[in-house]
Scaffold this motif. Structure first.
Motif, PDB file in Angstrom:
ATOM      1  N   ASN A 181      -6.472  -0.882  -4.382  1.00  0.00           N
ATOM      2  CA  ASN A 181      -5.913  -0.710  -3.044  1.00  0.00           C
ATOM      3  C   ASN A 181      -6.848   0.243  -2.323  1.00  0.00           C
ATOM      4  OD1 ASN A 181      -3.199  -1.272  -1.440  1.00  0.00           O
ATOM      5  ND2 ASN A 181      -3.858   0.803  -0.936  1.00  0.00           N
ATOM      6  N   THR A 182      -7.424  -0.177  -1.207  1.00  0.00           N
ATOM      7  CA  THR A 182      -8.521   0.569  -0.604  1.00  0.00           C
ATOM      8  C   THR A 182      -8.050   1.735   0.271  1.00  0.00           C
ATOM      9  OG1 THR A 182      -8.641  -1.050   1.190  1.00  0.00           O
ATOM     10  CG2 THR A 182     -10.103  -1.368  -0.710  1.00  0.00           C
ATOM     11  N   ALA A 183      -6.809   2.144   0.116  1.00  0.00           N
ATOM     12  CA  ALA A 183      -6.289   3.377   0.706  1.00  0.00           C
ATOM     13  C   ALA A 183      -5.445   4.053  -0.352  1.00  0.00           C
ATOM     14  CB  ALA A 183      -5.471   3.089   1.960  1.00  0.00           C
ATOM     15  N   VAL A 184      -5.458   5.385  -0.392  1.00  0.00           N
ATOM     16  CA  VAL A 184      -4.703   6.091  -1.419  1.00  0.00           C
ATOM     17  C   VAL A 184      -3.203   6.005  -1.167  1.00  0.00           C
ATOM     18  CG1 VAL A 184      -4.766   8.361  -0.293  1.00  0.00           C
ATOM     19  CG2 VAL A 184      -4.702   8.210  -2.797  1.00  0.00           C
ATOM     20  N   ASN A 185      -2.807   5.869   0.096  1.00  0.00           N
ATOM     21  CA  ASN A 185      -1.394   5.720   0.429  1.00  0.00           C
ATOM     22  C   ASN A 185      -1.014   4.263   0.242  1.00  0.00           C
ATOM     23  OD1 ASN A 185       1.196   6.071   1.363  1.00  0.00           O
ATOM     24  ND2 ASN A 185       0.610   6.108   3.531  1.00  0.00           N
ATOM     25  N   ALA A 186      -0.679   3.892  -0.983  1.00  0.00           N
ATOM     26  CA  ALA A 186      -0.475   2.490  -1.336  1.00  0.00           C
ATOM     27  C   ALA A 186       0.959   2.050  -1.068  1.00  0.00           C
ATOM     28  CB  ALA A 186      -0.818   2.270  -2.807  1.00  0.00           C
ATOM     29  N   PRO A 187       1.154   0.783  -0.727  1.00  0.00           N
ATOM     30  CA  PRO A 187       2.505   0.272  -0.453  1.00  0.00           C
ATOM     31  C   PRO A 187       3.264  -0.051  -1.741  1.00  0.00           C
ATOM     32  CG  PRO A 187       0.891  -1.477  -0.167  1.00  0.00           C
ATOM     33  CD  PRO A 187       0.104  -0.224  -0.468  1.00  0.00           C
ATOM     34  N   GLU A 188       4.566  -0.245  -1.587  1.00  0.00           N
ATOM     35  CA  GLU A 188       5.391  -0.641  -2.724  1.00  0.00           C
ATOM     36  C   GLU A 188       5.042  -2.043  -3.200  1.00  0.00           C
ATOM     37  OE1 GLU A 188       7.537   1.173  -4.441  1.00  0.00           O
ATOM     38  OE2 GLU A 188       7.140   2.929  -3.203  1.00  0.00           O
ATOM     39  N   ARG A 189       4.715  -2.947  -2.262  1.00  0.00           N
ATOM     40  CA  ARG A 189       4.319  -4.314  -2.588  1.00  0.00           C
ATOM     41  C   ARG A 189       2.894  -4.545  -2.107  1.00  0.00           C
ATOM     42  NH1 ARG A 189       6.959  -6.633  -6.262  1.00  0.00           N
ATOM     43  NH2 ARG A 189       6.647  -8.711  -5.365  1.00  0.00           N
ATOM     44  N   PRO A 190       2.165  -5.515  -2.694  1.00  0.00           N
ATOM     45  CA  PRO A 190       0.771  -5.715  -2.314  1.00  0.00           C
ATOM     46  C   PRO A 190       0.614  -6.005  -0.822  1.00  0.00           C
ATOM     47  CG  PRO A 190       1.295  -6.947  -4.314  1.00  0.00           C
ATOM     48  CD  PRO A 190       2.591  -6.438  -3.772  1.00  0.00           C
ATOM     49  N   GLY A 191      -0.232  -5.220  -0.155  1.00  0.00           N
ATOM     50  CA  GLY A 191      -0.471  -5.399   1.273  1.00  0.00           C
ATOM     51  C   GLY A 191      -1.892  -5.834   1.544  1.00  0.00           C
ATOM     52  N   GLY A 192      -2.283  -5.730   2.809  1.00  0.00           N
ATOM     53  CA  GLY A 192      -3.600  -6.209   3.224  1.00  0.00           C
ATOM     54  C   GLY A 192      -4.754  -5.444   2.624  1.00  0.00           C
ATOM     55  N   GLN A 193      -4.515  -4.237   2.103  1.00  0.00           N
ATOM     56  CA  GLN A 193      -5.567  -3.458   1.451  1.00  0.00           C
ATOM     57  C   GLN A 193      -5.504  -3.550  -0.073  1.00  0.00           C
ATOM     58  OE1 GLN A 193      -4.466   0.225   3.632  1.00  0.00           O
ATOM     59  NE2 GLN A 193      -6.609   0.301   4.264  1.00  0.00           N
ATOM     60  N   SER A 194      -4.658  -4.427  -0.583  1.00  0.00           N
ATOM     61  CA  SER A 194      -4.469  -4.590  -2.033  1.00  0.00           C
ATOM     62  C   SER A 194      -5.214  -5.828  -2.523  1.00  0.00           C
ATOM     63  CB  SER A 194      -2.978  -4.725  -2.364  1.00  0.00           C
ATOM     64  OG  SER A 194      -2.229  -3.670  -1.809  1.00  0.00           O
TER      65      SER A 194
END
Length: 488
Positions: A122-135
């Motif tokens: 995930n290209t941001a450290v603040n990752a979402p609960e479910r896979p997002g556009g940065q995952s």
């Protein structure tokens, strides 16, 4: 009066929120890590996640090292090396595997149902609960390749998060593979395989990450031990991660950690070593340590090697290699220092871990890293990693040893042998700067600090021998030592 007191409490809670809680780790007897909120000034919401600090380097031997899994006849253990360059992130899986199986028709089933590796980013450290556009989910199934051959497209895949799941994408990345053993896709005993992911930043629409920036990362090693199946046990790093929950993944930091020594008054030095002022420094090497080095019996290496304890040995071996066939020669070293003599309310100026090096594999040669003689000993890049889970000196083994929490220091260690002319005990003093790790442990008030010592080496003759806490009193200066400077 009650209303007034309630108002004061609410204000105090709000102020406490401004100061921000920083997690502190504690360990139950059963080994489970608990994270307890304590108020500190420097709040990092990701401090309780396992972290790999990736060096900026093109060299395999300077990669950060981490590990997960178990050695067994039907279980796989994995060493992972991580580094980054100007153009790409490189993640190398080195897997100990008794039976290597791949699907000769990979389109007929999931890649993960055979020997394979998954890299989750995930290209941001603040990752979402479910896979997002940065995952992103990169998957590669093992396949034996010839010299210069690239992994065919059907053996790899990449997915991007949609907000609720994963969708296949056409994103460019490359994969290299290697293996050692009897033969592929048969029931003979092998040694293991390697998969290396190379992820260009440009393929993700990014430039090289700035030093100190952080992503999230998780790793999965998949197993298959027969043609008929079913798939074997998969292991994941970090152990609490879920493939489809990026918020549970570990932290990938670009660059090595550093510590800015603060100015202090009343500078005081504290030396912690087994037997000094009553200190007890438990330690143990695991794996192919000196008395278990490079056994060749197949039953032993798959059934016994990973479950042996070597608590009472007076020396430890640190060794790793690129050749996965030699994994029975690999060895790590664990040690714990009590911090009960470090007074509360102080400021850490510095901390140094000192080990005494007395020998190693291979022969001593001039210009050892360039000498063409294949029997020459080579330099090592030995790493120090923090450990937050509990372990017991008389029961720790390769298979039950806790994983590293974070890699915190690295040192190039040249070959040395105490038997060379002019040398004497305690041997060559090797020092690692562990100020960053010690300051964190001190802030978190855990009362001890535990390290794992390992390497990401490549060469055959790169093993190094060090004196342990059990070395005899005549060599007590050679025992592992932690030197701390602190003040007001």
């Amino acid at each position: 009066m009650k209303i007034r007191l309630l108002s004061i409490l609410l204000v105090l809670c709000f102020i406490g929120g401004l100061f921000s809680p920083r997690p502190v780790y504690g360990v139950e007897d059963g080994g489970e890590t608990l994270y307890l909120p304590i108020v500190f000034r420097n709040y990092d919401p990701y401090a309780h996640f396992r972290t790999v600090n990736a060096p900026y380097t093109t060299r395999f031997v300077e990669s950060a090292i981490l590990w997960f899994g178990r050695v067994g006849p039907a279980e796989n253990y994995t060493d992972v090396r991580v580094r980054y360059t100007d153009s790409e992130l490189v993640v190398d899986f080195g897997v100990f595997d008794r039976r290597i199986w791949y699907n000769s028709s990979p389109s007929s089933g999931a890649l993960e149902y055979w020997d394979a590796a998954t890299l989750l980013l995930n290209t941001a450290v603040n990752a979402p609960e479910r896979p997002g556009g940065q995952s992103y989910r990169f998957v590669a199934q093992f396949k034996g390749l010839g010299n210069g051959e690239t992994l065919p497209l059907p053996y790899k895949a990449v997915y991007r998060g949609t907000g609720s799941g994963w969708q296949s994408q056409n994103i460019s990345f490359s994969v290299e593979t290697g293996w050692r053993g009897d033969a592929l896709n048969d029931d003979g005993d092998d040694r293991g395989w390697r998969i290396t992911f190379r992820i260009p930043y440009a393929s993700l629409g990014l430039s090289r990450p700035a030093e100190g920036s952080r992503w999230r990362m998780a790793l999965i090693s998949h197993d298959r031990d027969s043609r008929a199946g079913p798939p074997g046990t998969s292991f994941i790093w970090p152990e609490a991660a879920e493939r489809d929950e990026p918020a549970t993944w570990g932290v990938l930091r670009f660059g090595l950690p550093s510590y800015a020594p603060p100015s202090v008054r009343n500078l005081t030095s504290l030396l912690i070593r087994e037997g000094e002022n009553g200190a007890v420094v438990p330690d143990a090497a695991v794996g192919g340590t000196i008395s278990n080095q490079c056994p060749g019996d197949d039953y032993h290496i798959w059934n016994v090697w990973g479950n042996r304890n070597y608590a009472n040995e007076n020396s430890a071996l640190i060794q790793n290699q690129a050749d996965i066939a030699d994994w029975p020669c690999f060895s790590k070293y664990y040690l714990t220092f009590p911090l009960d003599r470090l007074p509360p309310g102080k400021v850490i100026r510095s901390a140094r871990l000192v080990l005494h090096h007395w020998g190693g594999s291979g022969k001593i040669c001039s210009d050892p890293d360039q000498n063409p003689d294949p029997d020459c000993a080579r330099s090592s890049y030995i790493q120090i990693l923090t450990v937050v889970n509990s372990w017991q000196e008389d029961t720790i083994t390769w298979n039950n040893a806790p994983p590293a929490f974070e890699n915190v220091a690295m040192l190039q260690v040249p070959p040395y042998n105490i038997d060379q002319p002019g040398q004497s005990w305690p041997g060559a003093r090797r020092e690692w700067d562990v100020s960053y790790a010690l300051a964190k442990a001190y802030d978190q008030r855990v009362g001890w600090i535990s390290f794992a010592v390992y390497s990401a080496d490549s060469a055959y003759h790169s093993g190094k021998y060090f004196s342990a806490s059990e070395t005899e009193d005549w060599n007590k200066i050679g025992r592992p030592t932690l030197i701390i400077e602190y003040g007001d």
